[in-house]
Each structure stands twice: as C-alpha cells, then as structure tokens.
Scaffold this motif. Structure first.
Motif, PDB file in Angstrom:
ATOM      1  N   LYS A  13      -7.617 -10.208  -0.960  1.00 61.75           N
ATOM      2  CA  LYS A  13      -5.958  -9.898  -0.508  1.00 61.75           C
ATOM      3  C   LYS A  13      -5.049  -9.623  -1.607  1.00 61.75           C
ATOM      4  CE  LYS A  13      -2.308 -12.244   2.102  1.00 61.75           C
ATOM      5  NZ  LYS A  13      -2.000 -13.295   2.961  1.00 61.75           N
TER       6      LYS A  13
ATOM      7  N   ARG B  88      -5.947  -6.197  -3.036  1.00 58.66           N
ATOM      8  CA  ARG B  88      -5.318  -5.101  -1.904  1.00 58.66           C
ATOM      9  C   ARG B  88      -3.753  -4.989  -2.265  1.00 58.66           C
ATOM     10  NH1 ARG B  88      -5.840  -2.517   2.690  1.00 58.66           N
ATOM     11  NH2 ARG B  88      -4.318  -2.520   4.179  1.00 58.66           N
ATOM     12  N   ARG B  89      -3.189  -6.085  -2.297  1.00 59.35           N
ATOM     13  CA  ARG B  89      -1.677  -6.027  -2.708  1.00 59.35           C
ATOM     14  C   ARG B  89      -1.319  -5.325  -4.149  1.00 59.35           C
ATOM     15  NH1 ARG B  89       2.492  -9.027  -0.347  1.00 59.35           N
ATOM     16  NH2 ARG B  89       4.338  -8.811  -1.774  1.00 59.35           N
TER      17      ARG B  89
ATOM     18  N   LEU C  86      -1.835  -1.591  -3.511  1.00 60.82           N
ATOM     19  CA  LEU C  86      -0.878  -0.964  -2.793  1.00 60.82           C
ATOM     20  C   LEU C  86       0.612  -1.055  -3.527  1.00 60.82           C
ATOM     21  CD1 LEU C  86      -1.681  -2.578   0.764  1.00 60.82           C
ATOM     22  CD2 LEU C  86      -1.868   0.021   0.034  1.00 60.82           C
TER      23      LEU C  86
ATOM     24  N   THR D  55       7.749   2.765  13.140  1.00 58.06           N
ATOM     25  CA  THR D  55       6.617   1.970  13.312  1.00 58.06           C
ATOM     26  C   THR D  55       7.049   0.561  12.342  1.00 58.06           C
ATOM     27  OG1 THR D  55       5.115   3.596  12.767  1.00 58.06           O
ATOM     28  CG2 THR D  55       4.473   1.401  11.807  1.00 58.06           C
TER      29      THR D  55
ATOM     30  N   GLU E  39       7.371  -4.462   1.424  1.00 58.83           N
ATOM     31  CA  GLU E  39       6.802  -5.326   2.627  1.00 58.83           C
ATOM     32  C   GLU E  39       6.539  -4.489   3.711  1.00 58.83           C
ATOM     33  OE1 GLU E  39       5.621  -8.173   2.350  1.00 58.83           O
ATOM     34  OE2 GLU E  39       6.265  -8.295   0.313  1.00 58.83           O
ATOM     35  N   HIS E  40       7.603  -3.386   3.783  1.00 60.53           N
ATOM     36  CA  HIS E  40       7.205  -2.422   4.949  1.00 60.53           C
ATOM     37  C   HIS E  40       6.431  -1.676   4.713  1.00 60.53           C
ATOM     38  CE1 HIS E  40      11.852  -2.385   6.023  1.00 60.53           C
ATOM     39  NE2 HIS E  40      11.413  -2.928   6.798  1.00 60.53           N
TER      40      HIS E  40
ATOM     41  N   LEU F 258       3.569  -2.228   3.062  1.00 60.29           N
ATOM     42  CA  LEU F 258       2.311  -3.017   3.205  1.00 60.29           C
ATOM     43  C   LEU F 258       2.068  -3.027   4.633  1.00 60.29           C
ATOM     44  CD1 LEU F 258       2.715  -6.386   1.182  1.00 60.29           C
ATOM     45  CD2 LEU F 258       1.086  -4.671   0.842  1.00 60.29           C
ATOM     46  N   LYS F 259       2.995  -3.380   5.580  1.00 66.97           N
ATOM     47  CA  LYS F 259       2.795  -3.307   7.045  1.00 66.97           C
ATOM     48  C   LYS F 259       2.280  -1.886   7.478  1.00 66.97           C
ATOM     49  CE  LYS F 259       5.494  -4.089  11.188  1.00 66.97           C
ATOM     50  NZ  LYS F 259       6.878  -4.292  12.008  1.00 66.97           N
TER      51      LYS F 259
ATOM     52  N   SER G 291      -1.421  -1.727   6.637  1.00 68.44           N
ATOM     53  CA  SER G 291      -2.095  -2.819   7.275  1.00 68.44           C
ATOM     54  C   SER G 291      -3.771  -2.616   7.317  1.00 68.44           C
ATOM     55  CB  SER G 291      -1.377  -3.551   8.093  1.00 68.44           C
ATOM     56  OG  SER G 291      -1.346  -2.640   9.226  1.00 68.44           O
ATOM     57  N   ASN G 292      -3.986  -1.340   8.012  1.00 67.66           N
ATOM     58  CA  ASN G 292      -5.237  -1.051   8.527  1.00 67.66           C
ATOM     59  C   ASN G 292      -5.975  -0.028   7.637  1.00 67.66           C
ATOM     60  OD1 ASN G 292      -5.185  -2.816  10.791  1.00 67.66           O
ATOM     61  ND2 ASN G 292      -3.916  -0.973  11.821  1.00 67.66           N
TER      62      ASN G 292
ATOM     63  N   ASP H 124      -7.982   1.373   4.466  1.00 69.71           N
ATOM     64  CA  ASP H 124      -9.216   0.719   3.585  1.00 69.71           C
ATOM     65  C   ASP H 124      -8.863   1.114   2.261  1.00 69.71           C
ATOM     66  OD1 ASP H 124     -11.238  -0.421   2.548  1.00 69.71           O
ATOM     67  OD2 ASP H 124     -12.771   1.144   3.408  1.00 69.71           O
TER      68      ASP H 124
END
Length: 218
Positions: free
Chosen positions: A110, A113-114, A117, A170, A186-187, A189-190, A193-194, A196
């Motif tokens: 996690k 990934r963060r 991004l 979205t 944060e937006h 990341l949202k 979110s799916n 890869d």
C-alpha cells in the motif's frame, strides 16, 4: 544527498541498497548508466537527459526529465527544483520504478503504491502547489494526443476538457468553478484506486546492458 565519488565503495552501495531497495547488482548497473549519461561527471544535468534518444519523441519528455530534478521526488519534505543531481538523487528517483517484491506485506504494498502515485502526481503538478489543475492536465493530454499527428490541437483540447470534467464528476465536485482550482493528491488516489500501478510502473533488470530509460520512456 549529493554527488558520490566516481566509484562508490561497498559501504556506500550497501547504504544505497537499504535506502532504495535496489540490489547491489542493480545499483552497479544504474551507476554505470549514470556515468554514461553524465559523460563521466559526478552530477547529472537536464541537458544530459535531453540527449537520450529514447526520450526524443516522447510526448511527456519534459515532464519525465523534470521529475529527476523535482526535490519532492527525493523526499516529501523537500520543495523546489534542483539544477543538477548526484547519483544518490538519481537512484532515489529511479527507485520509484522498482517493482515490489512478492514477499512484502499488504501495508508495505500500500505504501509503495502511494509513493508511485505521488511521483506521477508530482509530474502533473507542474507548479508544485499540491494541485493538478485543468491546465496541468490539459497540457499533458494535448501533448499525448496532438503529437501523434492524428488530432489537431483544438480537438485534443476538447478531449482533455471532457476527460477532466469526467474526473470532476468522479471525485464529487459539484461546482465547476471549484473544480477549476484543481484536484488534490487524495482525489488523485481515488481516481486511480483500481489502476494497477505496481505492475505498470517498473524497470525490468533482465540484462546488465539494458538501458533502463528505454524501458521507462518508450
């Protein structure tokens, strides 16, 4: 951070390995590439990266190059842009493209990934204000679409605008004026979110003579 001497000693390599997650062999490969790119110098400048043939026709060439000099990519607490970087900074930036180990915990995955991004977000956030604006996004999409030669600038801009307003929907923006101010990390990341990112954003060390930039940028 800073420039290391021409040939780092084993202790320096071990420290870099612990910091970046690269193996000692991978660090040796990247150090060789660093020295080739910098023409044997201990620091790397933008003009060195502009000479990479695999970047020449990349539509986000400028963003990729700037990512190596964006101090936020060295450490979250840093700000601004560097004029030159040493091997340690180069390695830290390259570590954002390191594929995660299959043995890591869910929490570690996690965090990786963060971090990946955040690196991509920083590339889009051109002025470093913590927001990706419509203009930031529009620039990237226009470059990707119009440079292919298939679409004109105005058509590319219209597609970028439509895509960005879909992003607004979205993330729950109801006021268009509010959205024009930009989306936060944060937006971001949202929105992804799916996506890869772990398997897509990586370097494959298949051979010692592989140029990592070809795999990152082509």
């Amino acid at each position: 951070m800073g420039a290391l001497k021409s040939t780092p000693d084993p202790i320096e390599y071990a420290d870099l390995s612990e910091k970046t997650g690269f193996s000692l062999k991978q660090i040796r490969v990247l150090h060789k590439r660093f020295r080739e790119l910098s023409d044997g110098d201990d620091v790397l400048r933008r003009e060195h990266l502009r000479c990479i043939s695999s970047l020449k026709y990349n539509p986000i060439r400028v963003e990729i190059i700037e990512a190596f000099f964006n101090r936020r990519n060295f450490s979250p607490s840093h700000q601004g842009s560097a004029d030159e970087i040493g091997f340690e900074e180069f390695l830290v930036v390259m570590s954002h493209f390191r594929p995660p180990s299959p043995k890591i915990t869910d929490e570690q995955r996690k965090n990786i990934r963060r971090e990946k991004l955040q690196f991509i977000f920083n590339m889009h956030d051109s002025d470093g204000d913590g927001l990706v604006t419509l203009e930031d996004y529009r620039h990237v999409v226009e470059e990707l679409l119009s440079r292919s030669g298939a679409l004109g600038k105005e058509t590319a801009r219209a597609i970028a605008d439509a895509a960005m307003f879909e992003v607004a929907r979205t993330v729950g923006h109801k006021d268009p004026n509010e959205f024009y101010e930009g989306i936060t990390f944060e937006h971001f990341l949202k929105l992804l979110s799916n996506f890869d990112i772990e398997s897509r954003m990586n370097i494959r060390f298949l051979k010692s003579d592989v140029n990592p930039f070809c795999q990152l940028c082509c």
